[in-house]
Design an enzyme around this catalytic site. Structure first.
Site, PDB file in Angstrom:
ATOM      1  N   TYR A  33      25.756  17.214 -24.699  1.00 17.83           N
ATOM      2  CA  TYR A  33      26.241  16.887 -23.361  1.00 17.83           C
ATOM      3  C   TYR A  33      26.783  15.468 -23.312  1.00 17.83           C
ATOM      4  O   TYR A  33      26.610  14.695 -24.263  1.00 17.83           O
ATOM      5  CB  TYR A  33      25.156  17.116 -22.307  1.00 17.83           C
ATOM      6  CG  TYR A  33      24.050  16.074 -22.257  1.00 17.83           C
ATOM      7  CD1 TYR A  33      23.116  15.963 -23.275  1.00 17.83           C
ATOM      8  CD2 TYR A  33      23.965  15.194 -21.181  1.00 17.83           C
ATOM      9  CE1 TYR A  33      22.111  15.007 -23.217  1.00 17.83           C
ATOM     10  CE2 TYR A  33      22.951  14.236 -21.113  1.00 17.83           C
ATOM     11  CZ  TYR A  33      22.034  14.151 -22.141  1.00 17.83           C
ATOM     12  OH  TYR A  33      21.052  13.203 -22.091  1.00 17.83           O
ATOM     13  N   LYS A 147      24.069  13.459 -29.031  1.00 17.24           N
ATOM     14  CA  LYS A 147      23.654  13.593 -27.618  1.00 17.24           C
ATOM     15  C   LYS A 147      23.341  15.068 -27.352  1.00 17.24           C
ATOM     16  O   LYS A 147      24.082  15.789 -26.682  1.00 17.24           O
ATOM     17  CB  LYS A 147      24.720  13.028 -26.671  1.00 17.24           C
ATOM     18  CG  LYS A 147      24.137  12.692 -25.296  1.00 17.24           C
ATOM     19  CD  LYS A 147      25.024  11.747 -24.541  1.00 17.24           C
ATOM     20  CE  LYS A 147      24.652  11.629 -23.073  1.00 17.24           C
ATOM     21  NZ  LYS A 147      23.362  11.013 -22.804  1.00 17.24           N
ATOM     22  N   GLU A 179      14.988   2.566 -28.384  1.00 12.49           N
ATOM     23  CA  GLU A 179      15.762   2.562 -27.127  1.00 12.49           C
ATOM     24  C   GLU A 179      14.867   3.091 -26.015  1.00 12.49           C
ATOM     25  O   GLU A 179      13.678   3.322 -26.223  1.00 12.49           O
ATOM     26  CB  GLU A 179      17.023   3.416 -27.292  1.00 12.49           C
ATOM     27  CG  GLU A 179      16.747   4.851 -27.688  1.00 12.49           C
ATOM     28  CD  GLU A 179      18.012   5.669 -27.905  1.00 12.49           C
ATOM     29  OE1 GLU A 179      19.070   5.312 -27.371  1.00 12.49           O
ATOM     30  OE2 GLU A 179      17.926   6.702 -28.600  1.00 12.49           O
ATOM     31  N   LEU A 203      20.878   6.513 -29.689  1.00 11.28           N
ATOM     32  CA  LEU A 203      22.172   7.006 -29.222  1.00 11.28           C
ATOM     33  C   LEU A 203      23.088   5.780 -29.087  1.00 11.28           C
ATOM     34  O   LEU A 203      22.664   4.769 -28.521  1.00 11.28           O
ATOM     35  CB  LEU A 203      22.016   7.697 -27.868  1.00 11.28           C
ATOM     36  CG  LEU A 203      23.308   8.305 -27.346  1.00 11.28           C
ATOM     37  CD1 LEU A 203      23.588   9.634 -28.070  1.00 11.28           C
ATOM     38  CD2 LEU A 203      23.242   8.564 -25.858  1.00 11.28           C
TER      39      LEU A 203
HETATM   40  C1  PLP Z   1      18.565   8.262 -25.301  1.00 10.45           C
HETATM   41  C2  PLP Z   1      19.671   7.516 -24.644  1.00 10.45           C
HETATM   42  N1  PLP Z   1      19.998   6.303 -25.106  1.00 10.45           N
HETATM   43  C3  PLP Z   1      20.975   5.570 -24.536  1.00 10.45           C
HETATM   44  C4  PLP Z   1      21.675   6.051 -23.444  1.00 10.45           C
HETATM   45  C5  PLP Z   1      22.754   5.209 -22.823  1.00 10.45           C
HETATM   46  O1  PLP Z   1      24.013   5.738 -23.116  1.00 10.45           O
HETATM   47  P1  PLP Z   1      25.287   5.449 -22.196  1.00 10.45           P
HETATM   48  O2  PLP Z   1      25.375   3.980 -22.047  1.00 10.45           O
HETATM   49  O3  PLP Z   1      26.418   5.989 -22.975  1.00 10.45           O
HETATM   50  O4  PLP Z   1      25.053   6.145 -20.915  1.00 10.45           O
HETATM   51  C6  PLP Z   1      21.387   7.320 -22.942  1.00 10.45           C
HETATM   52  C7  PLP Z   1      22.125   7.850 -21.804  1.00 10.45           C
HETATM   53  O5  PLP Z   1      21.816   8.846 -21.238  1.00 10.45           O
HETATM   54  C8  PLP Z   1      20.362   8.082 -23.566  1.00 10.45           C
HETATM   55  O6  PLP Z   1      20.043   9.297 -23.107  1.00 10.45           O
END
Ligand code: PLP
Length: 287
Positions: A33, A147, A179, A203
């Site tokens: 997603y 993701k 994270e 991610l």
């Molecule tokens: C596990 C994880 N890390 C980091 C992020 C941050 O990603 P982004 O800045 O692209 O929203 C998300 C966003 O949903 C996430 O699910």
């Protein structure tokens, strides 16, 4: 429930969107997603999100059921139908409908679901006074760079945080901060910006990339290396980033104050620069 869904090649009100219980997303979590935020009806960092979607799909050997051009057209149309200016767009692609089996089925048509919801309003108080977090074990698989829609460990960790009134759970694997459950984590010490490196343990956040870029443009030193929970607790400032809440100061972790317990100067500066970046790109760009 307000919003628009695009399911099985058809637009409909969000609450009427349905997919088969035989869909491999539902049965096996076989899908990926993306979440994109719009400002004034313009998606921010759309290419970055679609690039990450491509990478996630490639890693699962899942074909994108539409061309990028067509996907952008659908996003624009869904947004128009929703009437929202500030929205969250979810794109979810699964391997599709097939009788349950683990191995990839032959000749299966991927399912594409696109939804548009009103963007969550985040209490200003959290930005002004900072959020709280807990640190907990990172129990996820080893491909956190994908993701994937399989986010049960994230759900459980977030629930743990919520039960003690914290905003986010920060995850640690082998004594390394990776994270948050839905965010990237940044610690600032002696003016330097520290965050976990890209790779299969995190991610690659689209917001993270923008914020690090902004920090470098400000001539700040950015160190993409793992650090341990002790380092995190002794940081001068901590913040978390994601598409929805952007740059969020974290002032308490496991009930202990970070720095002076107030959102730090560098955090606020980067938050402000990020807002300016968003404004610049969402008042000029069209899809
Ligand atoms: C596990 C994880 N890390 C980091 C992020 C941050 O990603 P982004 O800045 O692209 O929203 C998300 C966003 O949903 C996430 O699910």
């Amino acid at each position: 429930m307000e919003g628009i869904a695009y399911v099985n090649d058809t637009f409909m009100p969000l609450e009427t969107g349905q997919i088969s219980i035989e869909d491999r997303g539902f049965q096996l979590g076989d899908g990926v997603y993306e979440v994109i935020k719009t400002y004034n009806s313009v998606p921010f960092a759309l290419e970055g999100h679609l690039n990450r979607l491509d990478r996630s799909l490639n890693m699962l050997e899942l074909p994108l059921p539409k061309s990028r051009k067509e996907l952008k057209r659908l996003i624009r149309e869904a947004l128009r139908r929703s009437g929202f200016q500030d929205a969250l767009i979810y794109l979810q692609i699964t391997r599709g409908w097939a009788p349950r089996q683990h191995a990839f089925p032959d000749k299966v048509k991927p399912t594409l679901v696109l939804t548009v919801r009103r963007a969550r309003s985040i209490p200003q108080d959290l930005y002004d006074h900072g959020a709280s977090a807990i640190v907990t074990g990172d129990e996820r698989w080893l491909r956190c760079d994908i993701k994937s829609i399989c986010i049960l460990p994230n759900v459980l960790a977030k629930e743990k945080a919520t039960r003690v009134g914290a905003f986010e759970a920060i995850l640690a694997r082998d004594d390394r901060i990776t994270e948050g459950t839905s965010s990237n984590v940044v610690a600032i010490k002696s003016g330097r910006i520290y965050t976990a490196p890209e790779g299969n343990w995190i991610l690659s956040g689209v917001t993270r990339a923008h914020v690090l870029d902004l920090a470098r443009r400000e001539c700040m030193i950015v160190i993409e290396e793992f650090f341990d929970p002790e380092f995190l607790m002794s940081a001068d400032e901590v913040f978390i980033t994601n598409t929805s809440f952007e740059v969020m100061p974290v002032v308490t972790i496991d009930k202990q104050s970070i720095g002076d317990g107030q959102p730090g100067k560098i955090t606020c500066r980067l938050g402000q620069l990020y807002k300016e970046e968003v404004l610049l790109h969402t008042t000029q760009t069209v899809l």
